[in-house]
Design a protein around this motif. Structure first.
Motif, PDB file in Angstrom:
ATOM      1  N   MET A 120     -76.981 -75.707 -29.284  1.00 30.15           N
ATOM      2  CA  MET A 120     -76.523 -75.960 -27.916  1.00 30.15           C
ATOM      3  C   MET A 120     -76.033 -74.696 -27.231  1.00 30.15           C
ATOM      4  O   MET A 120     -75.640 -74.731 -26.079  1.00 30.15           O
ATOM      5  N   GLY A 121     -76.031 -73.584 -27.964  1.00 36.68           N
ATOM      6  CA  GLY A 121     -75.626 -72.321 -27.360  1.00 36.68           C
ATOM      7  C   GLY A 121     -74.346 -71.735 -27.917  1.00 36.68           C
ATOM      8  O   GLY A 121     -73.913 -70.668 -27.477  1.00 36.68           O
ATOM      9  N   PHE A 122     -73.732 -72.405 -28.874  1.00 40.79           N
ATOM     10  CA  PHE A 122     -72.487 -71.918 -29.441  1.00 40.79           C
ATOM     11  C   PHE A 122     -72.740 -70.856 -30.507  1.00 40.79           C
ATOM     12  O   PHE A 122     -73.683 -70.942 -31.276  1.00 40.79           O
ATOM     13  N   GLN A 123     -71.865 -69.882 -30.540  1.00 43.30           N
ATOM     14  CA  GLN A 123     -71.768 -68.916 -31.630  1.00 43.30           C
ATOM     15  C   GLN A 123     -70.689 -69.470 -32.566  1.00 43.30           C
ATOM     16  O   GLN A 123     -69.835 -70.247 -32.143  1.00 43.30           O
ATOM     17  N   SER A 124     -70.700 -69.056 -33.823  1.00 41.26           N
ATOM     18  CA  SER A 124     -69.654 -69.550 -34.723  1.00 41.26           C
ATOM     19  C   SER A 124     -69.183 -68.453 -35.664  1.00 41.26           C
ATOM     20  O   SER A 124     -69.893 -67.480 -35.921  1.00 41.26           O
ATOM     21  N   GLN A 125     -67.985 -68.654 -36.168  1.00 38.66           N
ATOM     22  CA  GLN A 125     -67.386 -67.731 -37.116  1.00 38.66           C
ATOM     23  C   GLN A 125     -66.511 -68.531 -38.072  1.00 38.66           C
ATOM     24  O   GLN A 125     -65.675 -69.326 -37.639  1.00 38.66           O
ATOM     25  N   ALA A 126     -66.731 -68.348 -39.362  1.00 32.87           N
ATOM     26  CA  ALA A 126     -65.890 -69.012 -40.361  1.00 32.87           C
ATOM     27  C   ALA A 126     -64.458 -68.499 -40.237  1.00 32.87           C
ATOM     28  O   ALA A 126     -64.220 -67.364 -39.810  1.00 32.87           O
ATOM     29  N   LEU A 127     -63.523 -69.332 -40.615  1.00 31.36           N
ATOM     30  CA  LEU A 127     -62.127 -68.895 -40.611  1.00 31.36           C
ATOM     31  C   LEU A 127     -61.917 -67.895 -41.742  1.00 31.36           C
ATOM     32  O   LEU A 127     -62.465 -68.061 -42.838  1.00 31.36           O
TER      33      LEU A 127
END
Length: 129
Positions: free
Chosen positions: A60-67
């Motif tokens: 959907m266009g989100f970037q992500s980063q693990a905690l």
């Protein structure tokens, strides 16, 4: 900050995963409209959320980063799964998904879900037989 956990979204996801994703996508059109039209959001440059669903929201266009702190992520995962149970989710499996931070820039959000996309989407809906 986006709030992805709600009774409404859990109910949609219970119908099917695709229905739940469509619910999130429809909400993103509303978020984009608020950024475009409301003066108090004029300076917002980023929308973000903490979620266990980062993997499915990427398209959907989100970037992500693990905690960075895995222990903290595990504690938060228990909390997020508890929220799902409290909201009535029935498909809470035993696999613990670790939360991640997801974000989307204002420019990406507006390019994907802004007025020009809403207008195209609304026109397509009104043309359906």
């Amino acid at each position: 900050e986006l709030h992805i956990y709600s009774k409404r979204l859990v109910a949609l996801a219970e119908l099917s995963a695709l229905t739940g994703l469509r619910g999130v996508q429809n909400s993103l059109y509303d978020v984009a409209q608020a950024l475009e039209e409301r003066a108090e959001f004029r300076d917002v440059q980023l929308v973000y959320a903490l979620t266990i669903f980062a993997g499915v929201l990427g398209p959907m266009g989100f970037q992500s980063q693990a905690l960075p702190d895995v222990r903290q992520a595990r504690v938060m995962a228990v909390f997020f799964n508890l929220l799902r149970v409290l909201y009535g989710a029935k498909n809470t499996d035993s696999q613990q998904l670790l939360p991640a931070v997801i974000w989307m820039s204002r420019s990406t959000l507006l390019a994907r879900y802004g007025a020009h996309r809403r207008n195209t989407r609304n026109t397509a809906k009104s043309v359906q037989p």
